[in-house]
Design an enzyme around this catalytic site. Sequence first.
Site, mmCIF file in Angstrom:
data_model
loop_
_atom_site.group_PDB
_atom_site.id
_atom_site.type_symbol
_atom_site.label_atom_id
_atom_site.label_comp_id
_atom_site.label_asym_id
_atom_site.label_seq_id
_atom_site.Cartn_x
_atom_site.Cartn_y
_atom_site.Cartn_z
ATOM 1 N N CYS A 79 0.837 -1.210 0.000
ATOM 2 C CA CYS A 79 0.000 0.000 0.000
ATOM 3 C C CYS A 79 0.869 1.257 0.000
ATOM 4 O O CYS A 79 1.576 1.500 -0.971
ATOM 5 C CB CYS A 79 -0.994 -0.040 1.160
ATOM 6 N N HIS A 201 -3.666 -4.894 -0.457
ATOM 7 C CA HIS A 201 -3.254 -5.437 0.834
ATOM 8 C C HIS A 201 -3.289 -6.961 0.781
ATOM 9 O O HIS A 201 -4.349 -7.555 0.988
ATOM 10 C CB HIS A 201 -4.194 -4.943 1.941
ATOM 11 N N GLU A 203 -2.280 -8.951 3.013
ATOM 12 C CA GLU A 203 -2.601 -9.436 4.363
ATOM 13 C C GLU A 203 -4.076 -9.296 4.697
ATOM 14 O O GLU A 203 -4.529 -9.836 5.718
ATOM 15 C CB GLU A 203 -1.740 -8.701 5.403
#
Length: 219
Positions: A79, A201, A203
């Site tokens: 990001c 993202h 994650e």
Amino acid sequence: MTGIVDYNAGNIKSVERALNSLNAPYVLSKNPLDLKDVDRIIFPGVGDATYAMEQLRLTGFDSFLKDWAASGKPLMGICLGSQIIFDYSEEGDVKCLGLIPGLIRHLPKIWKETAPTDDENKDVPLLKSSLKCPHMGWNDITFANGSSKLLDGVREGTDFYFVHSYVIQPDDAEVIKGFACYGTMIPAVVEQDNITAFQFHPEKSGAPGLRILKNFVSC
């Protein structure tokens, strides 16, 4: 061992949870000296580019990351961390790390510069005027320029979670290994040598994102 850069501007907890779910050992630190002996670095980030660059300078991570990139060891940007590895950001008119040549531009500016004429609009199914900034939510990616080894096991067209208002514009389009579409082409995966940057993202993107992280911690 994986190192996570903690510079008061990162999405740290979600990255920690993802690595814990993979049983991948890591070191999280605000001190660059604690990360000097790790095998790879994750450079996350959320928020404002100007603030982030200030924090990097205050902590010494600005010079650390430049030296790390030059060493050839793996570096993953996520990001905001995928953006400020470039030369300059329009967000705050700030000079960034310069690890990969390119600019970070505000998404509405790009829309305005590439706006179709009225005659062209009639054939455009999704007008830029109907889109909102930030680009937030799930979007699929298309592979480009041979893709990346970190995308091994990920199907083209898979959705990932995006939250951003600024867009990577690399000098060399060949470094774009995956992109999304949101009123314009959004470089979503950028890779040059040992540096790979994800605008989305991983994650926060479920099993496909965890696969990317697993590929990274195994490299």
